[in-house]
Motif scaffolding. Structure first.
Motif, PDB file in Angstrom:
ATOM      1  N   GLY A  49       0.823  -1.207   0.000  1.00  0.00           N
ATOM      2  CA  GLY A  49       0.000   0.000   0.000  1.00  0.00           C
ATOM      3  C   GLY A  49       0.858   1.259   0.000  1.00  0.00           C
ATOM      4  O   GLY A  49       2.089   1.195   0.007  1.00  0.00           O
ATOM      5  N   LEU A  50       0.185   2.392   0.004  1.00  0.00           N
ATOM      6  CA  LEU A  50       0.882   3.675   0.039  1.00  0.00           C
ATOM      7  C   LEU A  50       0.428   4.421   1.282  1.00  0.00           C
ATOM      8  O   LEU A  50      -0.716   4.289   1.712  1.00  0.00           O
ATOM      9  CB  LEU A  50       0.534   4.497  -1.205  1.00  0.00           C
ATOM     10  CG  LEU A  50       0.991   3.914  -2.552  1.00  0.00           C
ATOM     11  CD1 LEU A  50       0.518   4.797  -3.701  1.00  0.00           C
ATOM     12  CD2 LEU A  50       2.507   3.734  -2.598  1.00  0.00           C
ATOM     13  N   LEU A  56       6.180   4.021   1.916  1.00  0.00           N
ATOM     14  CA  LEU A  56       6.543   4.310   3.309  1.00  0.00           C
ATOM     15  C   LEU A  56       8.009   4.734   3.408  1.00  0.00           C
ATOM     16  O   LEU A  56       8.882   4.081   2.854  1.00  0.00           O
ATOM     17  CB  LEU A  56       6.316   3.030   4.113  1.00  0.00           C
ATOM     18  CG  LEU A  56       5.996   3.147   5.584  1.00  0.00           C
ATOM     19  CD1 LEU A  56       4.785   4.035   5.804  1.00  0.00           C
ATOM     20  CD2 LEU A  56       5.756   1.754   6.161  1.00  0.00           C
ATOM     21  N   GLU A  57       8.249   5.833   4.136  1.00  0.00           N
ATOM     22  CA  GLU A  57       9.639   6.299   4.274  1.00  0.00           C
ATOM     23  C   GLU A  57      10.382   5.480   5.325  1.00  0.00           C
ATOM     24  O   GLU A  57       9.784   5.076   6.328  1.00  0.00           O
ATOM     25  CB  GLU A  57       9.648   7.754   4.760  1.00  0.00           C
ATOM     26  CG  GLU A  57       9.338   8.762   3.685  1.00  0.00           C
ATOM     27  CD  GLU A  57       9.233  10.148   4.307  1.00  0.00           C
ATOM     28  OE1 GLU A  57      10.168  10.567   5.008  1.00  0.00           O
ATOM     29  OE2 GLU A  57       8.185  10.795   4.094  1.00  0.00           O
ATOM     30  N   THR A  58      11.684   5.337   5.104  1.00  0.00           N
ATOM     31  CA  THR A  58      12.496   4.705   6.157  1.00  0.00           C
ATOM     32  C   THR A  58      12.991   5.810   7.090  1.00  0.00           C
ATOM     33  O   THR A  58      13.012   6.974   6.706  1.00  0.00           O
ATOM     34  CB  THR A  58      13.728   3.969   5.569  1.00  0.00           C
ATOM     35  OG1 THR A  58      14.432   4.882   4.741  1.00  0.00           O
ATOM     36  CG2 THR A  58      13.311   2.768   4.763  1.00  0.00           C
ATOM     37  N   PHE A  79      10.828   2.487   9.923  1.00  0.00           N
ATOM     38  CA  PHE A  79       9.950   3.197   8.989  1.00  0.00           C
ATOM     39  C   PHE A  79       9.177   4.293   9.713  1.00  0.00           C
ATOM     40  O   PHE A  79       9.141   4.354  10.943  1.00  0.00           O
ATOM     41  CB  PHE A  79       8.958   2.212   8.338  1.00  0.00           C
ATOM     42  CG  PHE A  79       9.648   1.168   7.523  1.00  0.00           C
ATOM     43  CD1 PHE A  79       9.939   1.395   6.193  1.00  0.00           C
ATOM     44  CD2 PHE A  79      10.051  -0.033   8.103  1.00  0.00           C
ATOM     45  CE1 PHE A  79      10.606   0.443   5.442  1.00  0.00           C
ATOM     46  CE2 PHE A  79      10.722  -0.991   7.364  1.00  0.00           C
ATOM     47  CZ  PHE A  79      10.997  -0.755   6.028  1.00  0.00           C
ATOM     48  N   LYS A  80       8.493   5.100   8.891  1.00  0.00           N
ATOM     49  CA  LYS A  80       7.750   6.226   9.463  1.00  0.00           C
ATOM     50  C   LYS A  80       6.408   6.352   8.741  1.00  0.00           C
ATOM     51  O   LYS A  80       6.380   6.553   7.516  1.00  0.00           O
ATOM     52  CB  LYS A  80       8.590   7.477   9.218  1.00  0.00           C
ATOM     53  CG  LYS A  80       7.937   8.782   9.480  1.00  0.00           C
ATOM     54  CD  LYS A  80       8.932   9.861   9.092  1.00  0.00           C
ATOM     55  CE  LYS A  80       8.227  11.199   8.971  1.00  0.00           C
ATOM     56  NZ  LYS A  80       9.133  12.239   8.544  1.00  0.00           N
ATOM     57  N   PHE A  81       5.314   6.212   9.495  1.00  0.00           N
ATOM     58  CA  PHE A  81       3.990   6.475   8.916  1.00  0.00           C
ATOM     59  C   PHE A  81       3.735   7.975   9.032  1.00  0.00           C
ATOM     60  O   PHE A  81       3.981   8.572  10.081  1.00  0.00           O
ATOM     61  CB  PHE A  81       2.904   5.708   9.675  1.00  0.00           C
ATOM     62  CG  PHE A  81       2.958   4.216   9.463  1.00  0.00           C
ATOM     63  CD1 PHE A  81       2.481   3.653   8.288  1.00  0.00           C
ATOM     64  CD2 PHE A  81       3.492   3.373  10.426  1.00  0.00           C
ATOM     65  CE1 PHE A  81       2.527   2.271   8.079  1.00  0.00           C
ATOM     66  CE2 PHE A  81       3.545   1.998  10.234  1.00  0.00           C
ATOM     67  CZ  PHE A  81       3.064   1.446   9.054  1.00  0.00           C
TER      68      PHE A  81
END
Ligand SMILES: NC(=O)NCCC(=O)O
Length: 396
Positions: A49-50, A56-58, A79-81
């Protein structure tokens, strides 16, 4: 890990031995190594997903955590939501960690040595979490022992501990050192009530205080998972614990197959729900990437899913009343711990066979700007279902 030779049978043997997927440590690793980058990006978009319309950024972890990971050979991912910024409130970012691990000594070693060796193995992984600024950390189900419930032998009960026992004391030091809430799933011996055994998550506060406990609601009776020989069905309902960093709940292992558990934790206000597990490939691997993620979507909270790793071999072969021949192990615990968010995005998973620490920044899931997929449904559940269920729910 390098892919091993193309010969199917060698590959298969190797995979069985170490628990890899044809030589790769995770599905994402298999795909990223074999697909062209553009194709992998598309497959990844569909699989994971996005988040806010992006992959998703690390997040960067400190060098000290990286060197612990390479020295002690554990997988480390972070990671960072994200969410759109609110105008009137600062985001409430909570850094959450999940630890998966194999046992440290053969199951034939003296019990006290086995437990001590697990403590020693976990120390550096918890230190890496602390050094990375993790606020809330959750360990796997019954982390302080081999998953011996398959054997139905009485002796393993010796490993049970009171809520304030040796494992809690071990973790309380880390909680104080790193100002970190720690969720510690243990085999509990209730010394005040006839030494009854429970499968319990102890919630240790960031000052080392014991905030409370939750006892596993549903016991599997599937194949080798005849765990009812050991402990009772929980009597704590669906508590949500108010910690310094947010409201958390614990849906222990088999409880993830029951949508009403997830719903009840959500109705009681959980922002992050952990699913500490011990489960093997044959039984549940196709369900693993679906159920927790679906719970995050349906209930608008973050979910941290943790599974142990490795194949645990027991001294005496056992059968499980399922017509299968006697055997000495359960199968391979496939790790693959990961996080899911309410907007249907999720992290890749940790290794299928290595110890690991998965870190993720979550945000206040009740913020109006978190891209929840079905916010209006949650409101409906709170109003309609909550009205009829609240009486049954133990509030902390
Ligand atoms: N420990 C435990 O509840 N195992 C159940 C396995 C599963 O259902 O995935």
């Amino acid at each position: 890990m390098e892919k091993i030779e193309e010969n199917g049978s060698t590959e298969e043997k190797q995979s069985l031995k170490e628990g890899s997927i044809c030589g790769y440590n995770s599905l994402q690793h298999l795909l990223s190594e074999n697909l062209k980058p553009q194709l992998y990006q598309e497959v990844s978009r569909l699989l994971l997903g996005l988040n806010c319309g992006k992959t998703l950024e690390t997040i960067a972890v400190p060098e000290s955590a990286k060197s612990l990971s390479s020295k002690h050979g554990f997988d480390l991912q972070a990671f960072k939501f994200s969410a759109d910024k609110e105008v009137l409130r600062e985001p409430r970012v909570v850094r959450v960690g999940l630890i998966q691990n194999s046992i440290a000594l053969p199951t034939t070693a003296p019990f006290s040595d086995q437990k001590k060796a697990i403590f020693e193995k976990l120390g550096p992984i918890i230190d890496a979490a602390g050094a990375s600024g993790v606020n809330i950390l959750c360990l796997q189900e019954a982390w302080m022992m081999p998953f011996a419930f398959c054997t139905r032998e009485k002796s393993w009960c010796e490993l049970a501990e009171p809520v304030n026992g040796e494992s809690t004391k071990f973790l309380q030091e880390f909680a104080c050192k790193y100002n970190m809430v720690i969720v510690s799933p243990i085999l509990e011996r209730d010394i005040n009530h006839g030494e009854t055994l429970w499968n319990t998550a102890v919630i240790i506060g960031n000052n080392g205080n014991i905030i409370g406990k939750h006892r596993k609601n549903h016991i599997p009776r599937v194949g080798d998972f005849n765990e009812s020989t050991y402990y009772m069905e929980g009597n704590t309902g669906h508590p949500v614990f108010e910690t310094a960093y947010g409201k958390i709940a614990v849906n222990i292992c088999y409880g993830r197959h029951h949508p009403l558990n997830w719903l009840a934790f959500g109705l009681n206000g959980a922002e992050i729900v952990f699913n500490p597990s011990a489960t093997v490939g044959e039984l549940s691997e196709p369900l693993w990437p679906i159920e927790a993620r679906n719970a995050a979507i349906a209930n608008s909270y973050f979910v941290g899913s943790i599974n142990r790793v490795g194949t645990e071999i027991f001294p005496n072969p056992f059968t499980s009343g399922d017509g299968k021949p006697q055997h000495s192990d359960f199968g391979h615990f496939y790790g693959s711990s990961y996080f899911s968010a309410p907007d249907a995005s999720c992290t890749p998973s940790l290794s299928r066979y290595k110890d690991g620490l998965m870190i993720s920044d979550t945000l206040n899931p009740k913020s109006s700007l978190i891209p929840c997929y079905i916010r209006s449904l949650l409101k409906f559940q709170e109003r309609e279902v909550g009205r009829s269920m609240r009486g049954f729910i133990v509030q902390c």
